[in-house]
Design a protein around this motif. Structure first.
Motif, mmCIF file in Angstrom:
data_model
loop_
_atom_site.group_PDB
_atom_site.id
_atom_site.type_symbol
_atom_site.label_atom_id
_atom_site.label_comp_id
_atom_site.label_asym_id
_atom_site.label_seq_id
_atom_site.Cartn_x
_atom_site.Cartn_y
_atom_site.Cartn_z
ATOM 1 N N LEU A 43 1.320 -1.353 -0.339
ATOM 2 C CA LEU A 43 -0.324 -0.373 -0.109
ATOM 3 C C LEU A 43 1.225 1.058 0.303
ATOM 4 O O LEU A 43 0.805 2.516 -0.890
ATOM 5 N N LYS A 44 1.873 1.351 0.644
ATOM 6 C CA LYS A 44 2.634 2.527 1.052
ATOM 7 C C LYS A 44 3.756 3.096 -0.624
ATOM 8 O O LYS A 44 4.076 3.385 -1.097
ATOM 9 N N GLU A 45 3.915 1.645 -1.035
ATOM 10 C CA GLU A 45 4.671 1.422 -1.991
ATOM 11 C C GLU A 45 4.110 2.600 -3.446
ATOM 12 O O GLU A 45 4.410 2.892 -3.874
ATOM 13 N N ILE A 46 2.675 1.581 -3.050
ATOM 14 C CA ILE A 46 1.977 2.457 -4.660
ATOM 15 C C ILE A 46 1.716 3.748 -4.320
ATOM 16 O O ILE A 46 1.375 4.162 -5.545
ATOM 17 N N LEU A 66 -15.566 -1.619 9.080
ATOM 18 C CA LEU A 66 -14.687 -0.853 8.122
ATOM 19 C C LEU A 66 -15.303 1.132 7.818
ATOM 20 O O LEU A 66 -14.677 1.356 7.198
ATOM 21 N N LYS A 67 -16.594 0.638 8.502
ATOM 22 C CA LYS A 67 -16.811 1.938 8.167
ATOM 23 C C LYS A 67 -16.824 3.079 9.403
ATOM 24 O O LYS A 67 -16.231 4.002 8.540
ATOM 25 N N GLU A 68 -17.144 2.696 10.234
ATOM 26 C CA GLU A 68 -16.324 3.132 11.462
ATOM 27 C C GLU A 68 -14.675 3.643 11.495
ATOM 28 O O GLU A 68 -14.277 4.622 11.264
ATOM 29 N N ILE A 69 -14.563 3.025 10.491
ATOM 30 C CA ILE A 69 -12.846 2.808 10.257
ATOM 31 C C ILE A 69 -13.117 4.348 9.297
ATOM 32 O O ILE A 69 -11.301 5.153 9.794
ATOM 33 N N GLY A 70 -13.561 4.299 8.775
ATOM 34 C CA GLY A 70 -13.353 5.895 7.428
ATOM 35 C C GLY A 70 -13.063 5.167 6.110
ATOM 36 O O GLY A 70 -13.144 6.302 5.537
ATOM 37 N N TRP A 102 -4.104 -1.237 7.162
ATOM 38 C CA TRP A 102 -4.304 -1.012 6.008
ATOM 39 C C TRP A 102 -4.955 0.576 5.883
ATOM 40 O O TRP A 102 -4.395 0.944 4.808
ATOM 41 N N PHE A 103 -5.682 1.005 6.473
ATOM 42 C CA PHE A 103 -6.602 2.071 5.682
ATOM 43 C C PHE A 103 -5.198 3.504 6.154
ATOM 44 O O PHE A 103 -4.853 4.278 5.378
ATOM 45 N N ASP A 104 -4.017 3.329 7.781
ATOM 46 C CA ASP A 104 -3.228 4.135 7.722
ATOM 47 C C ASP A 104 -1.904 3.911 6.356
ATOM 48 O O ASP A 104 -1.599 4.976 6.629
ATOM 49 N N ALA A 105 -2.097 2.598 6.079
ATOM 50 C CA ALA A 105 -0.755 2.702 5.087
ATOM 51 C C ALA A 105 -1.453 3.400 3.594
ATOM 52 O O ALA A 105 -0.722 3.414 2.168
ATOM 53 N N GLY A 106 -2.786 3.341 3.708
ATOM 54 C CA GLY A 106 -2.936 4.149 1.931
ATOM 55 C C GLY A 106 -4.716 3.739 1.323
ATOM 56 O O GLY A 106 -4.868 3.699 0.693
ATOM 57 N N ALA A 107 -5.227 2.460 2.463
ATOM 58 C CA ALA A 107 -5.853 1.988 1.291
ATOM 59 C C ALA A 107 -6.815 3.090 1.678
ATOM 60 O O ALA A 107 -7.460 3.156 3.220
#
Ligand code: SF4
Length: 350
Positions: A116-119, A187-191, A147-152
């Motif tokens: 995710l970070k590299e993409i 998933l929804k609550e995380i954003g 994964w959200f914090d990494a860019g998804a």
């Protein structure tokens, strides 16, 4: 039945789903396309689909890559994933989807985080960095957060069947319906833009079940939905059970009808024209777009691995790969939104 007579409660939706009148179905698709263009415009958003692995810890009774089925397994290397993402960036797709069997081992989770970070660092010229959707099954809330914090920023987790009794008929006993629902709300609550969807035309399914699927998308306030017709895989327990299901022609018509009904029910969300449509009709995804869908996912998975991602029968016969756009979209009404993330208008307005 006339489109103007439709009612949007369970009974009305089930009646529309059960009605097999060709003129009604054509009018419904036309109306849905008109509403799509009026509400969110004619643009189709692209997602380069990267099928990262067909290894899965789950054993869904309808799935051709389920844990207990014998088939060649693969996992793309990090460089293969990045190369596929670069292909998507080079063709100005705007976004990628990383999809694969469900895995919860630490090595896989860390690999996704690194990717995710590299993409996000891939050169996209004047376009924004690639948008990223994940579709990697049920994970812990902590993993979703990582994964959200990494860019998804989008996650597709299909409920497959909102009716819990139907869900249990197509999954082994140790697959928890409640856990799946909880994951969607996590998933929804995380954003995330949390998308969901269901199979259409599976054994045991009624018109009321499909109506409930549509009403669930509305109740969950899903900003995106990816649903498609059921395509049986010859070696799965569901197929081998001999339980009847609608004909291919009917499943295709139902797939388009569900898109059209959902567009009318939720005019400003993203709806994918699923690959499963193309298994039943060579122009299936294009017909999905002309029935109200607005997301198209050209497959950028390396061809030698793509043939092993066999969720259902005949997928390998698809004319897919990075050239799928040229194969898939010939109708002059389709306008492609190159270089756009293509978030749903619905999500942007929440
Ligand atoms: S449907 Fe998804 S979770 Fe279920 S067995 Fe197939 S890949 Fe795994």
């Amino acid at each position: 039945m006339k489109v103007s007579e439709l009612t949007w409660d369970r009974e009305g939706l089930a009646a529309a789903i059960a009605c097999e009148d060709a003129a009604f179905e054509a009018a419904l698709r036309e109306e849905a396309y008109r509403v799509k263009v009026d509400t969110i415009g004619p643009e189709v958003y692209l997602r380069g689909l990267i099928e990262i692995s067909n290894i899965c810890v789950k054993d869904c009774l309808y799935c051709g890559i389920r844990r207990d089925i014998s088939c060649p397994r693969y996992e793309l290397s990090e460089e293969e994933v990045l190369s596929a993402a670069r292909t998507a960036a080079g063709r100005r797709f705007g976004s990628v989807v990383i999809q694969g069997g469900e895995r919860t081992d630490a090595a896989f989770i860390r690999k996704i985080t690194r990717l995710l970070k590299e993409i996000k660092q891939i050169d996209t010229g004047d376009d924004p960095p690639l948008g990223i959707t994940l579709s990697l099954g049920e994970q812990s809330r902590e993993v979703y957060e990582e994964w959200f914090d990494a860019g998804a920023h989008r996650y597709l987790l299909r409920i497959e069947a909102f009716n819990p009794d139907l869900y249990r008929k197509i999954h082994p006993e140790d697959h928890s319906y409640d856990r799946r629902l909880q994951a969607l709300y996590d998933l929804k609550e995380i954003g995330y833009q949390a998308g969901t969807g269901a199979m259409i035309g599976i054994p045991f399914q009624t018109a009321e079940d499909l109506a409930d699927d549509l009403l669930f998308y509305k109740q969950f306030d899903a900003p995106m939905v990816g649903m498609g017709p059921y395509n049986p895989h010859p070696q799965t327990p569901l197929t081998l059970s001999g339980a009847p299901y609608p004909s291919a022609e009917r499943r295709f018509a139902l797939g388009l009808k569900m898109i059209a009904l959902l567009r009318l029910l939720m005019p400003d969300i993203n709806i994918a024209a699923a690959t499963a449509l193309e298994v039943l009709d060579p122009r299936g995804r294009e017909k999905g777009l002309l029935s109200g869908a607005n997301v198209f996912m050209p497959n950028v998975t390396p061809r030698e691995q793509l043939v092993k991602y066999n969720l259902y029968d005949r997928k390998t016969s698809l004319p897919d790969g990075p050239s799928a756009l040229e194969h898939g979209l010939s109708d002059s009404r389709i306008v492609i939104g190159y270089g756009r993330w293509g978030d749903s208008k619905h999500f942007r307005q929440e």
